[in-house]
Design a protein around this motif. Sequence first.
Motif, PDB file in Angstrom:
ATOM      1  N   UNK A 205       0.833  -1.211   0.000  1.00 25.91           N
ATOM      2  CA  UNK A 205       0.000   0.000   0.000  1.00 25.91           C
ATOM      3  C   UNK A 205       0.860   1.250   0.000  1.00 25.91           C
ATOM      4  N   UNK A 206       1.960   1.203   0.724  1.00 25.50           N
ATOM      5  CA  UNK A 206       2.867   2.361   0.789  1.00 25.50           C
ATOM      6  C   UNK A 206       3.421   2.711  -0.590  1.00 25.50           C
ATOM      7  N   UNK A 207       3.628   1.718  -1.430  1.00 26.20           N
ATOM      8  CA  UNK A 207       4.163   1.963  -2.777  1.00 26.20           C
ATOM      9  C   UNK A 207       3.080   2.030  -3.830  1.00 26.20           C
ATOM     10  N   UNK A 208       1.819   1.940  -3.421  1.00 26.72           N
ATOM     11  CA  UNK A 208       0.710   2.041  -4.365  1.00 26.72           C
ATOM     12  C   UNK A 208       0.573   0.835  -5.267  1.00 26.72           C
ATOM     13  N   UNK A 209       0.938  -0.341  -4.784  1.00 27.00           N
ATOM     14  CA  UNK A 209       0.868  -1.559  -5.599  1.00 27.00           C
ATOM     15  C   UNK A 209      -0.514  -2.191  -5.492  1.00 27.00           C
ATOM     16  N   UNK A 210      -0.970  -2.744  -6.592  1.00 28.40           N
ATOM     17  CA  UNK A 210      -2.253  -3.448  -6.636  1.00 28.40           C
ATOM     18  C   UNK A 210      -1.994  -4.958  -6.559  1.00 28.40           C
ATOM     19  N   UNK A 211      -2.661  -5.607  -5.623  1.00 27.77           N
ATOM     20  CA  UNK A 211      -2.466  -7.037  -5.413  1.00 27.77           C
ATOM     21  C   UNK A 211      -3.708  -7.791  -5.875  1.00 27.77           C
TER      22      UNK A 211
END
Length: 332
Positions: A205-211
């Motif tokens: 979330x800190x790096x704005x990644x979508x899982x």
Amino acid sequence: MRGKLREMFHYNPPGDCILTGRNIGGELADTRRFAGLLLGAGSAVLAFGLAGGWWLSNRAIQPIKEISATASTISSGDLSRRIPIADTDNELDQLAIVLNSTFARLETAFAQQARFTADAAHELRTPVSVMLTQTQSALTRERDAVEYRDTVEACQRAAQRMRRLIESLLELARLDAAQEPMKRAPLDLAKITTECLELVRPLATERGLKIQAELPVTQCSGDVDRLGLVIANLLTNAIHYNREGGDICISVGKDNGKAILSVTDGGLGISEDDLPHIFERFWRADKSRGRVQGGAGLGLAIAKSIIDAHGGAIEVVSEPGKGSTFTLRLPI
């Protein structure tokens, strides 16, 4: 016999004695000559047999001498030496092939051990140098509380890095020595993956990644704690080496009697030259980046050791600029 005469006599009924005989000197001479010939021929055959036996025995023993000499050279420290092979496909050649293979594995193992020791010393030297530099700088003159706090925090970060490295080294040592056998218990691979995913989700979330996760129930057998360590390591790598705002895809399932876990990221990928080395200890494609993030290059090595101990396999497919996919295959 009378001298050289051989005689025979016979009495007839009237009482007369008939005597006949002949000189056998010629036959005796021929017999002596034949005995001499036999003695000479026997001596020649004996001498030829001894010489031939000596030559054959030396030729048969020569490969053993070469094996012994090569082994002595290797034991003295020259691990690059190999036993010459005559390509005769006999038992000694087969033995030489097996010994050469053993020597090659020994050379590789010693080289890896030497490199591992050097890399471990190098990795430990960096935080130690940081701590010494910080403390020496703080002791050169009086400083205010803020500066002392900064120094202590820097030493703490270096000590934490040393602790992580030492823990990783101990884990590898235990795995290599098989001091802690893998616990075999039924488990749900999807459940473990979900738990690990929740642990690393704040980093994503800190790096704005979508899982994106596809985690159906997948039963297999293994050590829950060790497998959790492997999955967490793969997820952490997928986050650290991804692009800002990129994607991470996680899936579990079954295929050909194996439980499958796949972790795909859309990061920078791994070059073709680097792929064969990613499971080596202390290896990093980007060494400077790995140190900044606190990694020592042991995570994938530990993961491979754990998966190998489970009788499974870990594979990677990567393309520079398009990301990487790590796949675990575990016995159900």
